[in-house]
Write an enzyme that holds these catalytic residues in place. Structure first.
Site, PDB file in Angstrom:
ATOM      1  N   GLN A   1      -4.812  -1.096   9.398  1.00  0.00           N
ATOM      2  CA  GLN A   1      -4.750  -2.441   8.822  1.00  0.00           C
ATOM      3  C   GLN A   1      -5.404  -3.451   9.776  1.00  0.00           C
ATOM      4  O   GLN A   1      -5.127  -3.472  10.973  1.00  0.00           O
ATOM      5  CB  GLN A   1      -3.286  -2.816   8.556  1.00  0.00           C
ATOM      6  CG  GLN A   1      -3.082  -4.146   7.845  1.00  0.00           C
ATOM      7  CD  GLN A   1      -3.625  -4.162   6.411  1.00  0.00           C
ATOM      8  OE1 GLN A   1      -3.744  -3.132   5.759  1.00  0.00           O
ATOM      9  NE2 GLN A   1      -3.972  -5.349   5.933  1.00  0.00           N
TER      10      GLN A   1
ATOM     11  N   LYS B   1       0.843  -1.202   0.000  1.00  0.00           N
ATOM     12  CA  LYS B   1       0.000   0.000   0.000  1.00  0.00           C
ATOM     13  C   LYS B   1       0.879   1.253   0.000  1.00  0.00           C
ATOM     14  O   LYS B   1       0.642   2.198  -0.755  1.00  0.00           O
ATOM     15  CB  LYS B   1      -0.932   0.000   1.221  1.00  0.00           C
ATOM     16  CG  LYS B   1      -2.088  -0.978   1.063  1.00  0.00           C
ATOM     17  CD  LYS B   1      -2.893  -1.200   2.350  1.00  0.00           C
ATOM     18  CE  LYS B   1      -3.947  -2.276   2.104  1.00  0.00           C
ATOM     19  NZ  LYS B   1      -4.700  -2.681   3.283  1.00  0.00           N
TER      20      LYS B   1
ATOM     21  N   ASP C   1     -11.319   3.207   3.980  1.00  0.00           N
ATOM     22  CA  ASP C   1     -11.740   1.799   3.990  1.00  0.00           C
ATOM     23  C   ASP C   1     -13.263   1.661   4.032  1.00  0.00           C
ATOM     24  O   ASP C   1     -13.777   0.549   3.964  1.00  0.00           O
ATOM     25  CB  ASP C   1     -11.193   1.114   5.253  1.00  0.00           C
ATOM     26  CG  ASP C   1     -10.029   0.205   4.952  1.00  0.00           C
ATOM     27  OD1 ASP C   1      -9.942  -0.287   3.821  1.00  0.00           O
ATOM     28  OD2 ASP C   1      -9.226  -0.017   5.874  1.00  0.00           O
TER      29      ASP C   1
HETATM   30  N1  GUN Z   1      -6.976  -6.412   5.814  1.00  0.00           N
HETATM   31  C1  GUN Z   1      -7.204  -7.100   4.673  1.00  0.00           C
HETATM   32  N2  GUN Z   1      -7.768  -6.314   3.745  1.00  0.00           N
HETATM   33  C2  GUN Z   1      -7.919  -5.104   4.305  1.00  0.00           C
HETATM   34  C3  GUN Z   1      -8.462  -3.872   3.841  1.00  0.00           C
HETATM   35  O1  GUN Z   1      -8.936  -3.732   2.707  1.00  0.00           O
HETATM   36  N3  GUN Z   1      -8.430  -2.854   4.738  1.00  0.00           N
HETATM   37  C4  GUN Z   1      -7.936  -2.990   5.993  1.00  0.00           C
HETATM   38  N4  GUN Z   1      -7.961  -1.930   6.807  1.00  0.00           N
HETATM   39  N5  GUN Z   1      -7.430  -4.114   6.457  1.00  0.00           N
HETATM   40  C5  GUN Z   1      -7.422  -5.164   5.609  1.00  0.00           C
END
Ligand code: GUN
Length: 300
Positions: A98, A54, A121
Site C-alpha cells: 500500500q 481490499k 499493482d
Molecule cells: N494507494 C492508493 N491507491 C493505491 C493503489 O492502487 N495501489 C497501492 N499499492 N497503493 C495505493
C-alpha cells in the site's frame, strides 16, 4: 443537460461477482484458491481504510488474503526482506504494497523487490515495460477501472480524444497508455500544462487524477463529454459541523453534471473499480504463475 451517472459501484459489484465465480471454479479444479498478500506500513488512516476494504473484498470472492502490517519505524532493509520473502513464497499469487509509504522509506526500492509475475499493482519496471510494448501483463488497477467505465459508457473508444490530468506512475501514465491501446488520441496533461482549462475543453473523455478537490470546473468541460473522475479528496463539511468531512472528486460535480453527458460520482465511481481490478489481477496472476487455464468468460 444533466449528465448520466456512471455507477462504478454497480459495475464493480458485477466484476466482484464474476471474480467470485472464477475463484470457485479454480478452487474446485485445483484444490486451492488464489492468494493475495497486502503489505501496510504505518498508521495512515486513509491507507488503513483502503487496506481493510481490499482484504474484505478479496475474502468475499473466496480468495485467500494475507495481511502484513509493519510499523512506520520499520527499516528499509526489513521491509525489502519482507517483500522478497513474499515474492519467493510459491503459495502467494499477488503482492500489493500500500502506497504511499511513510517518509524515509524508498518505495521504488521496495517495489523492485516484488516478483513482476505477482505485481498486481502493475508497478514494477517489467510490468511498465510490458504495458508500453503492448505485451500481456498486470496493469495498474485504477486506470484499468477508468477504461472499463469509459467502455461501459461509450462502447468503442476508438478515435476519442482523451485528456488525462496527472502523470503519476500509479494512474496518469498507465491510463494514457491504456486509452492509447483503445485507439484513443491521448493528451497527458499535468501541473505545467499551459491553459489547462482550454486543453480539458477539447476532451471527449476527461480523466482528472490529481488529488485537488473540485479543481476541474464546469466551464472546463466540453458539452457532451464523458468525465471519469479519479480524485478522492476529503474536505471539511461545514454544514454538518466543525469536525465533519465529506468526499469530493477532482471535478466540481454540481457544475460538471450540467455540461457533461456522463460522469462518475465521487464516492461511488472510480474508487470501487480499483479494488475490482485488483481482484481480477490476482486471478490473472494466479492462473499465469500456476499455469491454470483462465475460467471461461473471464475476460477482464
Ligand atoms: N494507494 C492508493 N491507491 C493505491 C493503489 O492502487 N495501489 C497501492 N499499492 N497503493 C495505493
Amino acid at each position: 443537460m444533466t449528465a448520466r451517472l456512471i455507477d462504478g459501484k454497480a459495475i464493480a459489484a458485477q466484476i466482484d461477482e464474476a471474480v467470485g465465480h472464477a475463484v470457485g471454479a479454480l478452487a474446485s479444479a485445483h484444490g486451492t484458491a488464489p492468494c493475495l498478500a497486502v503489505v501496510l506500513v504505518g498508521e495512515d488512516p486513509a491507507s488503513q481504510i483502503y487496506v481493510r476494504n481490499k482484504v474484505r473484498r478479496t475474502q468475499a470472492t473466496g480468495m485467500r488474503s494475507l495481511e502484513f502490517r509493519l510499523p512506520a519505524s520499520v527499516s528499509q532493509e526489513v521491509l525489502e526482506a519482507q517483500v522478497r520473502t513474499l515474492s519467493l513464497d510459491p503459495d502467494i499469487d499477488g503482492i500489493l504494497v500500500q502506497l504511499p509509504l511513510p517518509d524515509g522509506l524508498n518505495s521504488n526500492a521496495v517495489i523492485a523487490c516484488i516478483d513482476p509475475d505477482k505485481d498486481v499493482d502493475g508497478l514494477t519496471e517489467i510490468s511498465a515495460g510490458r504495458l508500453v510494448l503492448g505485451k500481456p501483463g498486470l496493469v495498474s488497477c485504477t486506470p484499468t477501472g477508468c477504461v472499463i467505465l469509459a467502455k461501459e459508457t461509450l462502447g468503442s473508444l476508438s478515435g476519442a480524444h482523451v485528456v488525462v490530468i496527472g502523470r503519476s506512475i500509479l494512474v496518469g501514465k498507465p491510463a494514457a497508455l491504456l486509452f492509447l491501446a483503445q485507439d484513443c488520441t491521448v493528451t497527458l496533461a499535468h501541473s505545467r500544462t499551459r491553459d489547462l482549462a482550454a486543453m480539458c475543453k477539447t476532451a471527449d473523455i476527461l480523466v482528472p487524477a490529481v488529488g485537488r478537490p473540485e479543481m476541474v470546473r464546469g466551464d472546463w468541460i466540453k458539452p457532451g463529454a464523458t468525465v471519469i473522475d479519479v480524485g478522492i479528496n476529503r474536505i471539511a463539511n461545514i454544514a454538518k459541523g466543525p469536525d465533519a468531512t465529506r468526499i469530493v472528486g477532482d471535478v466540481a460535480f454540481d457544475e460538471a453534471i450540467q455540461v457533461a453527458s456522463a460522469i462518475t460520482p465521487a464516492p461511488g465511481g472510480v474508487g470501487p473499480m480499483t479494488i475490482a481490478c485488483l481482484l481480477t489481477n490476482n486471478v490473472k496472476a494466479a492462473c499465469s504463475r500456476r499455469r491454470w487455464d483462465l475460467p471461461v468468460g473471464f475476460d477482464f
